[in-house]
Design a protein around this motif. Structure first.
Motif, PDB file in Angstrom:
ATOM      1  N   ARG A  21      -9.152  -6.619  -0.588  1.00  0.00           N
ATOM      2  CA  ARG A  21     -10.389  -6.501   0.191  1.00  0.00           C
ATOM      3  C   ARG A  21     -10.798  -5.042   0.362  1.00  0.00           C
ATOM      4  NH1 ARG A  21      -8.128  -9.555   5.299  1.00  0.00           N
ATOM      5  NH2 ARG A  21      -6.472  -8.106   4.686  1.00  0.00           N
ATOM      6  N   ASP A  22      -9.956  -4.129  -0.130  1.00  0.00           N
ATOM      7  CA  ASP A  22     -10.227  -2.701   0.001  1.00  0.00           C
ATOM      8  C   ASP A  22     -11.441  -2.312  -0.843  1.00  0.00           C
ATOM      9  OD1 ASP A  22      -9.793   0.197  -1.161  1.00  0.00           O
ATOM     10  OD2 ASP A  22      -8.728   0.122   0.749  1.00  0.00           O
ATOM     11  N   ARG A  23     -12.458  -1.787  -0.199  1.00  0.00           N
ATOM     12  CA  ARG A  23     -13.724  -1.537  -0.900  1.00  0.00           C
ATOM     13  C   ARG A  23     -13.611  -0.457  -1.966  1.00  0.00           C
ATOM     14  NH1 ARG A  23     -17.984  -0.713   3.802  1.00  0.00           N
ATOM     15  NH2 ARG A  23     -16.127   0.025   4.900  1.00  0.00           N
ATOM     16  N   VAL A  24     -12.785   0.544  -1.726  1.00  0.00           N
ATOM     17  CA  VAL A  24     -12.594   1.589  -2.737  1.00  0.00           C
ATOM     18  C   VAL A  24     -11.927   0.998  -3.976  1.00  0.00           C
ATOM     19  CG1 VAL A  24     -11.382   3.731  -3.275  1.00  0.00           C
ATOM     20  CG2 VAL A  24     -12.538   3.476  -1.073  1.00  0.00           C
ATOM     21  N   PHE A  25     -10.894   0.208  -3.762  1.00  0.00           N
ATOM     22  CA  PHE A  25     -10.190  -0.416  -4.876  1.00  0.00           C
ATOM     23  C   PHE A  25     -11.125  -1.341  -5.646  1.00  0.00           C
ATOM     24  CE2 PHE A  25      -6.820  -3.578  -6.334  1.00  0.00           C
ATOM     25  CZ  PHE A  25      -6.293  -2.740  -7.309  1.00  0.00           C
ATOM     26  N   LEU A  26     -11.903  -2.142  -4.946  1.00  0.00           N
ATOM     27  CA  LEU A  26     -12.831  -3.067  -5.610  1.00  0.00           C
ATOM     28  C   LEU A  26     -13.882  -2.306  -6.411  1.00  0.00           C
ATOM     29  CD1 LEU A  26     -13.354  -5.743  -2.814  1.00  0.00           C
ATOM     30  CD2 LEU A  26     -11.918  -5.918  -4.858  1.00  0.00           C
ATOM     31  N   ALA A  27     -14.365  -1.184  -5.874  1.00  0.00           N
ATOM     32  CA  ALA A  27     -15.353  -0.376  -6.606  1.00  0.00           C
ATOM     33  C   ALA A  27     -14.735   0.221  -7.866  1.00  0.00           C
ATOM     34  CB  ALA A  27     -15.895   0.731  -5.700  1.00  0.00           C
TER      35      ALA A  27
END
Length: 299
Positions: free
Chosen positions: A84-90
């Motif tokens: 759910r980590d937005r940096v990782f998903l980006a």
């Protein structure tokens, strides 16, 4: 003894089966846990987790990130990262854009080689309306080539056109393995070098373990020989990292299972525990490094 297949793919990337089907097959194979490790995406994890409640086994959340070093394609598996980590998903989204560009270049090369293949035909071969977080891979391109009669089988597509060193092979600009490992660590996960026996680059693999980057190496894999498995298990022991195992299951196409059926290679429950604990250590380190102690970066 409880066993886990820590490397499988689903329709979220280039697998043939839905995440829930992989979980079902793992339960039927007598496994206690299954890793869902799609290419550059975590889109299949929620469905897999729901299915796990029905079938009574554990889902080990994972991802397989494509990287390159010195012109060599190297893949890094990430386990228990915060999906759910937005940096990782980006970051994963940026990887998928690179993959899309590579696929388009492959289709263009095939057209130059006289194989009249369209991108629409490739998407049709993928067998679904692709979601924004899902990926298309070379097996889909190979399937499309079979459908238009350019080759007689998926294996022929790879042997003649798509495999490394063949006329339509494309290695796009990739992040380095160490960068992918850092992404996984920053998202609180454990990083493992995938199927090292496929690279012919043991020195590069060993450097990722020796220099303290990777948390493990996939010693047991469907395409490894017995000698490969002994060598990489010894390498893991030498550097004090985790020796993992998985089938790299993609599903059955034209009567052939790529790379092996679920459970064909596996790891013990102790390995799952070790990965989980290593991920906890990474999360704890991330928290301690935060100026406010406020948690993993999410924007």
């Amino acid at each position: 003894m409880k066993r886990a297949d820590l490397h499988t793919h689903t329709t979220a990337s280039d697998g043939l089966h839905k995440p829930s089907e992989n979980v079902r097959m793992a339960a039927e194979a007598g496994l206690s846990a299954i890793g869902i490790t799609d290419h550059d995406t975590v889109a299949g994890l929620n469905e897999a987790r729901q299915a796990a409640k029905t079938y009574g086994i554990e889902v080990v959340p994972g991802v397989e990130i494509s990287t390159a070093q010195d012109g060599q394609d190297i893949h890094i598996l990430g386990y228990y990262a915060d999906d759910r980590d937005r940096v990782f998903l980006a970051r994963l989204a940026s990887q998928r854009r690179v993959r899309d560009s590579r696929n388009e270049l492959i289709v263009a090369k095939l057209n130059e080689l006289g194989v009249s293949l369209s991108w629409e035909t490739v998407l049709d071969a993928a067998g679904r309306d692709r979601g924004p977080d899902e990926t298309v891979g070379r097996p889909h391109i190979a399937e499309a080539m079979v459908r238009i009669g350019a080759v007689g089988s998926l294996q022929e597509a790879f042997d003649r056109y798509l495999a490394e060193g063949k006329p339509a092979y494309v290695l796009p600009p990739r992040i380095a393995p160490a960068e992918a490992i850092a992404w996984i660590h920053e998202a609180g996960g454990a990083a493992v070098v995938a199927h090292p026996g496929l690279y012919g680059a043991d020195e590069a693999v060993e450097s990722l373990l020796r220099d303290g980057f990777a948390d493990g190496v996939e010693a047991y894999h469907s395409d490894h020989t017995a000698e490969d498995e002994r060598r990489y298990a010894a390498m893991a022991e030498r550097y004090g990292v985790i020796a993992t195992g998985g089938s790299d299951f993609h599903g059955e196409r034209k009567g052939r299972v790529y790379h092996g059926p679920i459970g064909w290679r596996s790891a013990g429950a102790d390995v799952v525990h070790a990965l989980r604990e290593r991920a906890k250590d990474r999360r704890a380190a991330r928290l301690s490094d935060s100026p406010a102690g406020g948690g993993i970066a999410s924007d």
